[in-house]
Scaffold this active site. Structure first.
Site, PDB file in Angstrom:
ATOM      1  N   HIS A  22       0.811  -1.229   0.000  1.00 19.98           N
ATOM      2  CA  HIS A  22       0.000   0.000   0.000  1.00 19.98           C
ATOM      3  C   HIS A  22       0.837   1.268   0.000  1.00 19.98           C
ATOM      4  CE1 HIS A  22      -3.641  -2.404   1.814  1.00 19.98           C
ATOM      5  NE2 HIS A  22      -3.421  -2.678   0.547  1.00 19.98           N
ATOM      6  N   CYS A  69       5.271  19.792 -13.496  1.00 20.25           N
ATOM      7  CA  CYS A  69       3.999  20.023 -14.184  1.00 20.25           C
ATOM      8  C   CYS A  69       3.022  20.914 -13.409  1.00 20.25           C
ATOM      9  CB  CYS A  69       3.314  18.691 -14.523  1.00 20.25           C
ATOM     10  SG  CYS A  69       2.601  17.869 -13.092  1.00 20.25           S
TER      11      CYS A  69
HETATM   12  P1  OAD Z   1      -7.123  -3.023  10.417  1.00 21.63           P
HETATM   13  O1  OAD Z   1      -7.248  -1.829  11.303  1.00 21.63           O
HETATM   14  O2  OAD Z   1      -8.255  -3.315   9.506  1.00 21.63           O
HETATM   15  O3  OAD Z   1      -6.894  -4.312  11.318  1.00 21.63           O
HETATM   16  C1  OAD Z   1      -5.952  -4.291  12.358  1.00 21.63           C
HETATM   17  C2  OAD Z   1      -5.926  -5.655  12.977  1.00 21.63           C
HETATM   18  O4  OAD Z   1      -4.885  -5.658  13.954  1.00 21.63           O
HETATM   19  C3  OAD Z   1      -7.224  -6.059  13.709  1.00 21.63           C
HETATM   20  O5  OAD Z   1      -7.622  -7.334  13.283  1.00 21.63           O
HETATM   21  C4  OAD Z   1      -6.810  -6.071  15.174  1.00 21.63           C
HETATM   22  O6  OAD Z   1      -7.489  -7.078  15.908  1.00 21.63           O
HETATM   23  C5  OAD Z   1      -5.341  -6.368  15.072  1.00 21.63           C
HETATM   24  N1  OAD Z   1      -4.542  -5.892  16.216  1.00 21.63           N
HETATM   25  C6  OAD Z   1      -4.777  -4.865  17.057  1.00 21.63           C
HETATM   26  N2  OAD Z   1      -3.786  -4.758  17.963  1.00 21.63           N
HETATM   27  C7  OAD Z   1      -2.904  -5.753  17.685  1.00 21.63           C
HETATM   28  C8  OAD Z   1      -1.675  -6.178  18.264  1.00 21.63           C
HETATM   29  N3  OAD Z   1      -1.133  -5.555  19.303  1.00 21.63           N
HETATM   30  N4  OAD Z   1      -1.047  -7.251  17.708  1.00 21.63           N
HETATM   31  C9  OAD Z   1      -1.577  -7.890  16.643  1.00 21.63           C
HETATM   32  N5  OAD Z   1      -2.733  -7.533  16.059  1.00 21.63           N
HETATM   33  C10 OAD Z   1      -3.384  -6.478  16.571  1.00 21.63           C
HETATM   34  O7  OAD Z   1      -5.759  -2.881   9.622  1.00 21.63           O
HETATM   35  P2  OAD Z   1      -5.301  -3.617   8.282  1.00 21.63           P
HETATM   36  O8  OAD Z   1      -5.792  -5.011   8.256  1.00 21.63           O
HETATM   37  O9  OAD Z   1      -3.858  -3.359   8.145  1.00 21.63           O
HETATM   38  O10 OAD Z   1      -5.437   0.474   3.517  1.00 21.63           O
HETATM   39  O11 OAD Z   1      -6.087  -2.782   7.215  1.00 21.63           O
HETATM   40  C11 OAD Z   1      -5.872  -3.082   5.859  1.00 21.63           C
HETATM   41  C12 OAD Z   1      -5.914  -1.826   5.048  1.00 21.63           C
HETATM   42  O12 OAD Z   1      -7.128  -1.120   5.325  1.00 21.63           O
HETATM   43  C13 OAD Z   1      -4.838  -0.804   5.412  1.00 21.63           C
HETATM   44  O13 OAD Z   1      -3.624  -1.071   4.764  1.00 21.63           O
HETATM   45  C14 OAD Z   1      -5.448   0.463   4.946  1.00 21.63           C
HETATM   46  C15 OAD Z   1      -6.834   0.298   5.494  1.00 21.63           C
HETATM   47  O14 OAD Z   1      -7.832   1.019   4.883  1.00 21.63           O
HETATM   48  C16 OAD Z   1      -5.318   1.612   2.854  1.00 21.63           C
HETATM   49  O15 OAD Z   1      -5.169   2.683   3.396  1.00 21.63           O
HETATM   50  C17 OAD Z   1      -5.352   1.407   1.386  1.00 21.63           C
END
Ligand code: OAD
Length: 251
Positions: free
Chosen positions: A125, A156
């Site tokens: 990303h 540009c």
């Molecule tokens: P999310 O915020 O959707 O999910 C975060 C995950 O981390 C959740 O499942 C939590 O349970 C878990 N979590 C929280 N604390 C934690 C810890 N200490 N150790 C391990 N896990 C923990 O984030 P992403 O899955 O990264 O995209 O989201 C995916 C994409 O959605 C991001 O890259 C971003 C967002 O919109 C863009 O901006 C394009």
């Protein structure tokens, strides 16, 4: 296979990791949570609980109000620059050092894996520290927003924007291809701190599973992947990862 409760780590999982030739890892915002970086979807604390992604993370939002989008990313950029990698990031550096073949695939834009020392990594990303021309797509090294305005491309004149993937945009082709190849070829895939809701990244664990990899989820909360993962280690990655890897990789 029934996932273990609490963070009991089965010894066969240690053995599987030790024997694997190619270990791949998929990380999401959760791995940086213990560094103080907000996740996106956690209730209360997640960025998307406080901000509307349609007004901040889409090409349309930037076209409508470039300054609002620029300022929000500038705030996040400052935030990630002021925190440090945690024990979870560092454990993956050690895993990379010990694995015969390794790839870390991250959805995070915070650069904390690199700051911890990870080298074999692809960013699906983008990276919030990088800036590019919103028209030409070229990376711009020198820019200033000191006057409070959105900086413009010297070539540009178009607005500059963060080099991150917004909703409705395609992922960088090379990074996605490398991630898919790793999912097809690895023997173990660790899926850490991701809600497994945003595709195409969320499709990688099942791709790996279909190609015979053992899929291990590390997350304190249940996700759509939990029921399909081979193992689920329920806990914060900053605690679970060092424990798991030190036991699995001990000589
Ligand atoms: P999310 O915020 O959707 O999910 C975060 C995950 O981390 C959740 O499942 C939590 O349970 C878990 N979590 C929280 N604390 C934690 C810890 N200490 N150790 C391990 N896990 C923990 O984030 P992403 O899955 O990264 O995209 O989201 C995916 C994409 O959605 C991001 O890259 C971003 C967002 O919109 C863009 O901006 C394009």
């Amino acid at each position: 296979m029934k996932p273990p409760t609490a963070i009991e780590i089965p010894s066969e999982l240690h053995r599987a990791l030790r024997r694997a030739r190619f270990v791949a890892v998929l990380t999401g915002a959760g791995i940086s949570a213990e560094s103080g970086v907000a996740t996106f979807r956690d209730a209360q604390t997640g960025l998307w609980a406080q901000f509307d992604p349609r007004e901040l993370a889409t090409p349309g939002a930037f076209a409508r109000n470039p300054k609002r989008v620029w300022d929000w990313y500038a705030w996040r950029r400052e935030r990630v620059a002021s925190v440090e990698p945690n024990a979870g990031h560092r454990a993956l550096v050690e895993l990379e050092r010990q694995a015969i073949e390794f790839l870390l695939v991250t959805q995070n834009v915070d650069g904390l894996h690199q700051r911890a020392g990870s080298q074999k990594l692809v960013e699906l990303h983008g990276n919030i520290a990088r800036v590019k021309c919103s028209q030409e797509g070229t990376i711009v090294e020198e820019w200033s927003a000191a006057d409070g305005e959105v900086p413009r491309c010297a070539n540009c004149g178009a607005f500059l924007r963060p080099d991150v993937v917004w909703f409705e945009e395609l992922l960088p082709e090379g990074a996605l291809a490398a991630a898919e190849n790793a999912a097809r070829s690895c023997e173990v895939l660790l899926v850490i701190g991701t809600s497994a809701e945003v595709y195409p990244a969320a499709g990688l664990p099942m791709l790996a599973h279909e190609h015979g990899a053992l899929v291990v989820e590390i997350n304190p909360n249940e996700t759509p992947l939990s029921a399909r993962a081979d193992y689920v280690l329920r806990g914060a990655s900053g605690t679970v990862l060092p424990r798991f890897l030190s036991a699995a990789l001990a000589p």
